[in-house]
Design a protein around this motif. Structure first.
Motif, PDB file in Angstrom:
ATOM      1  N   ASN A 115       0.812  -1.218   0.000  1.00 39.33           N
ATOM      2  CA  ASN A 115       0.000   0.000   0.000  1.00 39.33           C
ATOM      3  C   ASN A 115       0.841   1.263   0.000  1.00 39.33           C
ATOM      4  N   LEU A 116       1.995   1.241   0.638  1.00 41.60           N
ATOM      5  CA  LEU A 116       2.880   2.405   0.581  1.00 41.60           C
ATOM      6  C   LEU A 116       3.410   2.601  -0.833  1.00 41.60           C
ATOM      7  N   LEU A 117       3.767   1.505  -1.493  1.00 36.72           N
ATOM      8  CA  LEU A 117       4.173   1.610  -2.899  1.00 36.72           C
ATOM      9  C   LEU A 117       3.006   2.071  -3.765  1.00 36.72           C
ATOM     10  N   GLY A 118       1.807   1.558  -3.472  1.00 35.67           N
ATOM     11  CA  GLY A 118       0.611   1.964  -4.208  1.00 35.67           C
ATOM     12  C   GLY A 118       0.315   3.443  -4.057  1.00 35.67           C
ATOM     13  N   PHE A 119       0.607   3.975  -2.871  1.00 37.69           N
ATOM     14  CA  PHE A 119       0.432   5.408  -2.626  1.00 37.69           C
ATOM     15  C   PHE A 119       1.324   6.215  -3.572  1.00 37.69           C
ATOM     16  N   GLY A 120       2.568   5.779  -3.729  1.00 36.74           N
ATOM     17  CA  GLY A 120       3.463   6.458  -4.663  1.00 36.74           C
ATOM     18  C   GLY A 120       3.009   6.300  -6.106  1.00 36.74           C
ATOM     19  N   VAL A 121       2.480   5.133  -6.437  1.00 42.32           N
ATOM     20  CA  VAL A 121       1.998   4.879  -7.795  1.00 42.32           C
ATOM     21  C   VAL A 121       0.818   5.798  -8.123  1.00 42.32           C
ATOM     22  N   ILE A 122      -0.075   5.997  -7.146  1.00 42.24           N
ATOM     23  CA  ILE A 122      -1.228   6.876  -7.369  1.00 42.24           C
ATOM     24  C   ILE A 122      -0.764   8.277  -7.752  1.00 42.24           C
ATOM     25  N   TYR A 123       0.189   8.829  -7.004  1.00 44.34           N
ATOM     26  CA  TYR A 123       0.663  10.183  -7.305  1.00 44.34           C
ATOM     27  C   TYR A 123       1.451  10.235  -8.604  1.00 44.34           C
ATOM     28  N   PHE A 124       2.195   9.185  -8.903  1.00 44.29           N
ATOM     29  CA  PHE A 124       2.931   9.137 -10.166  1.00 44.29           C
ATOM     30  C   PHE A 124       1.959   9.110 -11.349  1.00 44.29           C
ATOM     31  N   ILE A 125       0.920   8.302 -11.248  1.00 42.85           N
ATOM     32  CA  ILE A 125      -0.071   8.197 -12.320  1.00 42.85           C
ATOM     33  C   ILE A 125      -0.818   9.523 -12.489  1.00 42.85           C
ATOM     34  N   ALA A 126      -1.234  10.116 -11.376  1.00 44.15           N
ATOM     35  CA  ALA A 126      -1.962  11.387 -11.464  1.00 44.15           C
ATOM     36  C   ALA A 126      -1.085  12.463 -12.091  1.00 44.15           C
ATOM     37  N   ASP A 127       0.199  12.479 -11.752  1.00 44.21           N
ATOM     38  CA  ASP A 127       1.109  13.458 -12.329  1.00 44.21           C
ATOM     39  C   ASP A 127       1.288  13.205 -13.830  1.00 44.21           C
ATOM     40  N   ALA A 128       1.389  11.940 -14.215  1.00 44.83           N
ATOM     41  CA  ALA A 128       1.552  11.606 -15.631  1.00 44.83           C
ATOM     42  C   ALA A 128       0.323  11.984 -16.448  1.00 44.83           C
ATOM     43  N   LEU A 129      -0.851  11.895 -15.834  1.00 44.42           N
ATOM     44  CA  LEU A 129      -2.091  12.254 -16.539  1.00 44.42           C
ATOM     45  C   LEU A 129      -2.482  13.719 -16.345  1.00 44.42           C
ATOM     46  N   ASN A 130      -1.655  14.501 -15.658  1.00 43.00           N
ATOM     47  CA  ASN A 130      -1.921  15.909 -15.347  1.00 43.00           C
ATOM     48  C   ASN A 130      -3.240  16.081 -14.608  1.00 43.00           C
ATOM     49  N   ILE A 131      -3.460  15.241 -13.596  1.00 45.09           N
ATOM     50  CA  ILE A 131      -4.666  15.306 -12.777  1.00 45.09           C
ATOM     51  C   ILE A 131      -4.269  15.770 -11.385  1.00 45.09           C
ATOM     52  N   GLN A 132      -4.978  16.774 -10.895  1.00 41.96           N
ATOM     53  CA  GLN A 132      -4.712  17.284  -9.552  1.00 41.96           C
ATOM     54  C   GLN A 132      -5.543  16.492  -8.541  1.00 41.96           C
ATOM     55  N   LEU A 133      -4.889  15.843  -7.592  1.00 37.33           N
ATOM     56  CA  LEU A 133      -5.589  15.088  -6.554  1.00 37.33           C
ATOM     57  C   LEU A 133      -5.784  15.964  -5.323  1.00 37.33           C
ATOM     58  N   HIS A 134      -6.917  15.778  -4.659  1.00 33.02           N
ATOM     59  CA  HIS A 134      -7.185  16.490  -3.416  1.00 33.02           C
ATOM     60  C   HIS A 134      -6.483  15.755  -2.292  1.00 33.02           C
ATOM     61  N   GLY A 135      -5.620  16.433  -1.561  1.00 37.69           N
ATOM     62  CA  GLY A 135      -4.783  15.812  -0.550  1.00 37.69           C
ATOM     63  C   GLY A 135      -5.541  15.061   0.522  1.00 37.69           C
TER      64      GLY A 135
END
Length: 171
Positions: A115-135
């Motif tokens: 899950n910690l790795l998945g957390f990093g993957v989520i932010y990497f994917i959102a950054d690659a798709l230019n999507i702003q995530l709500h913290g």
């Protein structure tokens, strides 16, 4: 008394609470003796955690690409449970000669790492798709995923250990 009406229910209850635990206890003892001959290993846990994070990340990518928001637990609970069952099974089986408690702890810690790795993957994917995530919302989702997946991974590891066949019967 086993001869009267309702004896089948009494027999079933007796088997459930007396015979079955004794059978499990004997089988677990046989498995523990077999595992004492094997060497403990834990190298597979990071590899499986990366694999699980990649599976969950792929699903998150597909969902983010279509909707631009992270999937809630309601939308991908089935995938999280499937990944938890897969990783929980292989976390515990891969430990080989480790003691039972260490196998279960390794499964739980492997799920946390996943899950910690998945957390990093989520932010990497959102950054690659230019999507702003709500913290705040993202952190709540990540913590719920951590909780749910750790519980299911640990439960799966325990069930796999209980379902192991008796080594005496395999010979």
């Amino acid at each position: 008394v086993f001869g009267e009406g309702g004896a089948l229910l009494e027999h079933w209850v007796f088997n459930l609470f007396y015979n079955w635990p004794l059978t499990i206890r004997r089988r677990m003892g046989n498995i523990a003796r077999l595992r004492q001959r094997q060497k403990s290993r834990y190298w597979h846990i990071p590899a499986l955690a990366v694999t699980g994070a990649a599976l969950v990340g792929a699903l998150d990518y597909l969902y983010l690409e279509q909707t631009a928001i992270l999937p809630s637990l309601k939308e991908n609970w089935w995938a999280l449970i499937l990944v938890s069952v897969f990783t929980g099974t292989w976390f515990t089986l891969g430990c080989r000669g480790a003691a039972l408690a260490r196998r279960i702890i390794a499964s739980a810690l492997g799920s946390v790492l996943l899950n910690l790795l998945g957390f990093g993957v989520i932010y990497f994917i959102a950054d690659a798709l230019n999507i702003q995530l709500h913290g705040g919302k993202t952190m709540i989702l990540v913590f719920w995923r951590l909780f749910v997946m750790t519980v299911f991974t640990t439960m799966t590891a325990i069930m796999v250990e209980l379902a192991n066949p008796d080594p005496d019967l395999i010979k």
